[in-house]
Design an enzyme around this catalytic site. Sequence first.
Site, PDB file in Angstrom:
ATOM      1  N   VAL A   1       0.843  -1.215   0.000  1.00 41.67           N
ATOM      2  CA  VAL A   1       0.000   0.000   0.000  1.00 41.67           C
ATOM      3  C   VAL A   1       0.875   1.260   0.000  1.00 41.67           C
ATOM      4  O   VAL A   1       0.365   2.366  -0.096  1.00 41.67           O
ATOM      5  CB  VAL A   1      -0.971  -0.017   1.217  1.00 41.67           C
ATOM      6  CG1 VAL A   1      -1.997  -1.141   1.050  1.00 41.67           C
ATOM      7  CG2 VAL A   1      -0.245  -0.148   2.557  1.00 41.67           C
TER       8      VAL A   1
ATOM      9  N   HIS B   1      -4.378  -4.218  -2.876  1.00 41.38           N
ATOM     10  CA  HIS B   1      -4.784  -4.081  -1.463  1.00 41.38           C
ATOM     11  C   HIS B   1      -4.958  -2.629  -1.064  1.00 41.38           C
ATOM     12  O   HIS B   1      -4.988  -2.303   0.122  1.00 41.38           O
ATOM     13  CB  HIS B   1      -3.747  -4.762  -0.557  1.00 41.38           C
ATOM     14  CG  HIS B   1      -3.827  -6.266  -0.647  1.00 41.38           C
ATOM     15  ND1 HIS B   1      -2.885  -7.087  -0.082  1.00 41.38           N
ATOM     16  CD2 HIS B   1      -4.717  -7.090  -1.260  1.00 41.38           C
ATOM     17  CE1 HIS B   1      -3.211  -8.360  -0.320  1.00 41.38           C
ATOM     18  NE2 HIS B   1      -4.314  -8.373  -1.045  1.00 41.38           N
TER      19      HIS B   1
ATOM     20  N   GLY C   1       9.087 -11.199  -2.992  1.00 40.73           N
ATOM     21  CA  GLY C   1       8.957 -10.744  -1.601  1.00 40.73           C
ATOM     22  C   GLY C   1       7.561 -10.880  -1.041  1.00 40.73           C
ATOM     23  O   GLY C   1       7.059  -9.955  -0.403  1.00 40.73           O
ATOM     24  N   THR C   2       6.944 -12.043  -1.303  1.00 41.47           N
ATOM     25  CA  THR C   2       5.633 -12.269  -0.704  1.00 41.47           C
ATOM     26  C   THR C   2       5.595 -13.665  -0.085  1.00 41.47           C
ATOM     27  O   THR C   2       6.134 -14.610  -0.647  1.00 41.47           O
ATOM     28  CB  THR C   2       4.479 -12.085  -1.720  1.00 41.47           C
ATOM     29  OG1 THR C   2       3.227 -12.334  -1.062  1.00 41.47           O
ATOM     30  CG2 THR C   2       4.627 -12.988  -2.930  1.00 41.47           C
TER      31      THR C   2
HETATM   32  N1  APR Z   1      14.022  -9.397  -0.117  1.00 42.27           N
HETATM   33  C1  APR Z   1      13.157 -10.329  -0.599  1.00 42.27           C
HETATM   34  N2  APR Z   1      12.159 -10.882   0.145  1.00 42.27           N
HETATM   35  C2  APR Z   1      12.042 -10.446   1.417  1.00 42.27           C
HETATM   36  C3  APR Z   1      12.900  -9.479   1.988  1.00 42.27           C
HETATM   37  C4  APR Z   1      13.926  -8.951   1.161  1.00 42.27           C
HETATM   38  N3  APR Z   1      14.782  -8.037   1.615  1.00 42.27           N
HETATM   39  N4  APR Z   1      12.526  -9.283   3.285  1.00 42.27           N
HETATM   40  C5  APR Z   1      11.466 -10.099   3.512  1.00 42.27           C
HETATM   41  N5  APR Z   1      11.185 -10.801   2.395  1.00 42.27           N
HETATM   42  C6  APR Z   1      10.108 -11.769   2.194  1.00 42.27           C
HETATM   43  C7  APR Z   1       9.839 -12.670   3.372  1.00 42.27           C
HETATM   44  O1  APR Z   1      10.646 -13.842   3.287  1.00 42.27           O
HETATM   45  C8  APR Z   1       8.352 -13.005   3.161  1.00 42.27           C
HETATM   46  O2  APR Z   1       8.195 -14.153   2.335  1.00 42.27           O
HETATM   47  O3  APR Z   1       8.930 -11.008   2.020  1.00 42.27           O
HETATM   48  C9  APR Z   1       7.806 -11.765   2.440  1.00 42.27           C
HETATM   49  C10 APR Z   1       6.937 -10.900   3.325  1.00 42.27           C
HETATM   50  O4  APR Z   1       5.786 -11.632   3.655  1.00 42.27           O
HETATM   51  P1  APR Z   1       4.585 -10.889   4.399  1.00 42.27           P
HETATM   52  O5  APR Z   1       5.124 -10.112   5.538  1.00 42.27           O
HETATM   53  O6  APR Z   1       3.547 -11.931   4.631  1.00 42.27           O
HETATM   54  O7  APR Z   1       4.055  -9.835   3.331  1.00 42.27           O
HETATM   55  P2  APR Z   1       3.092 -10.086   2.104  1.00 42.27           P
HETATM   56  O8  APR Z   1       3.332 -11.427   1.495  1.00 42.27           O
HETATM   57  O9  APR Z   1       3.202  -8.903   1.229  1.00 42.27           O
HETATM   58  O10 APR Z   1       1.643 -10.069   2.809  1.00 42.27           O
HETATM   59  C11 APR Z   1       0.543 -10.168   1.936  1.00 42.27           C
HETATM   60  O11 APR Z   1      -0.959  -9.886   3.811  1.00 42.27           O
HETATM   61  O12 APR Z   1      -1.224  -8.750   5.773  1.00 42.27           O
HETATM   62  C12 APR Z   1      -1.681  -8.839   4.470  1.00 42.27           C
HETATM   63  O13 APR Z   1      -2.597  -7.153   3.130  1.00 42.27           O
HETATM   64  C13 APR Z   1      -1.417  -7.555   3.767  1.00 42.27           C
HETATM   65  O14 APR Z   1      -0.561  -7.191   1.546  1.00 42.27           O
HETATM   66  C14 APR Z   1      -0.366  -7.938   2.732  1.00 42.27           C
HETATM   67  C15 APR Z   1      -0.616  -9.405   2.519  1.00 42.27           C
END
Ligand code: APR
Length: 247
Positions: A104, A120, A185-186
């Site tokens: 966001v 989102h 990165g998700t």
């Molecule tokens: N480089 C690459 N990947 C990374 C890094 C980095 N420097 N730092 C963290 N990560 C990875 C982690 O290993 C993890 O798999 O980014 C991911 C973050 O995961 P979440 O914190 O779950 O974030 P996200 O997947 O975007 O969450 C999805 O969940 O809470 C809801 O709406 C919210 O949009 C969000 C959704």
Amino acid sequence: MLNDLITIVRRLGRLPNIVVLTGAGISAESGIKTFRDQNGLWENHDIEDVATPRGFRKNPALVYRFYNERRKQALSCQPNLAHSALVELEQLLGKGLSLVTQNVDDLHERAGSTTLFHMHGELNKARCLGCQKVFAWTGDLDDTSKCESCGSIMRPHIVWFEEIPFFMPEIERPLKKCDIFVAIGTSGVVYPAAGFYTSAKKTGSYTIEINLQRTSHNFHAFMEGPATQSVPQFVVTLKMAIEQALG
Ligand code: APR
Ligand code: ZN
């Protein structure tokens, strides 16, 4: 992965259509906290309290304050090399790139990405609870913030849990016809975004995960490492593959 990409581009005989899905991990090195790296707390708040319609009804002041803090924090961060690598990818592919983000923050925009689906929602927008109109909003939001067109109160333009993500038709179209799908990165735990790579794979796309660690063994390829290194590296590898395949 280079040889796979050469084979794909050679078979296509053209630039590939690519869908990129980004998550909080692409903004982590810019200083924006991810969601699940702190045992499910988002900036020390239970996601239930700050990212659900129930939480907003129960304590609107807390939710307004939470997103005001997130908005200020995002404004103080800068896009990183991973965001800029995706701008380069857009310059290479044009409309052949569909960039979908779960984030966001506006780091993709500030890096220079133009075609972007914030599924989102966005911190820098507010939505009227009355007429549902959406307004750009970079200042603080609270229950005195009124809609300039109908006078009702405003809420953060963020998709909370149990709400429908935005732009789903615009995302499903490129997903059905993309040649390559990249998840960056998700954690792949929140649907529908978490299911995008399987639907892309079903239509024959080559699927790549870029992350610190694998979230699934079902991607065709995995690039390990921080996004600021692995995303630029992916773009360089793709450019080499296009060069070799199309000459
Ligand atoms: N480089 C690459 N990947 C990374 C890094 C980095 N420097 N730092 C963290 N990560 C990875 C982690 O290993 C993890 O798999 O980014 C991911 C973050 O995961 P979440 O914190 O779950 O974030 P996200 O997947 O975007 O969450 C999805 O969940 O809470 C809801 O709406 C919210 O949009 C969000 C959704
Ligand atoms: Zn209104």
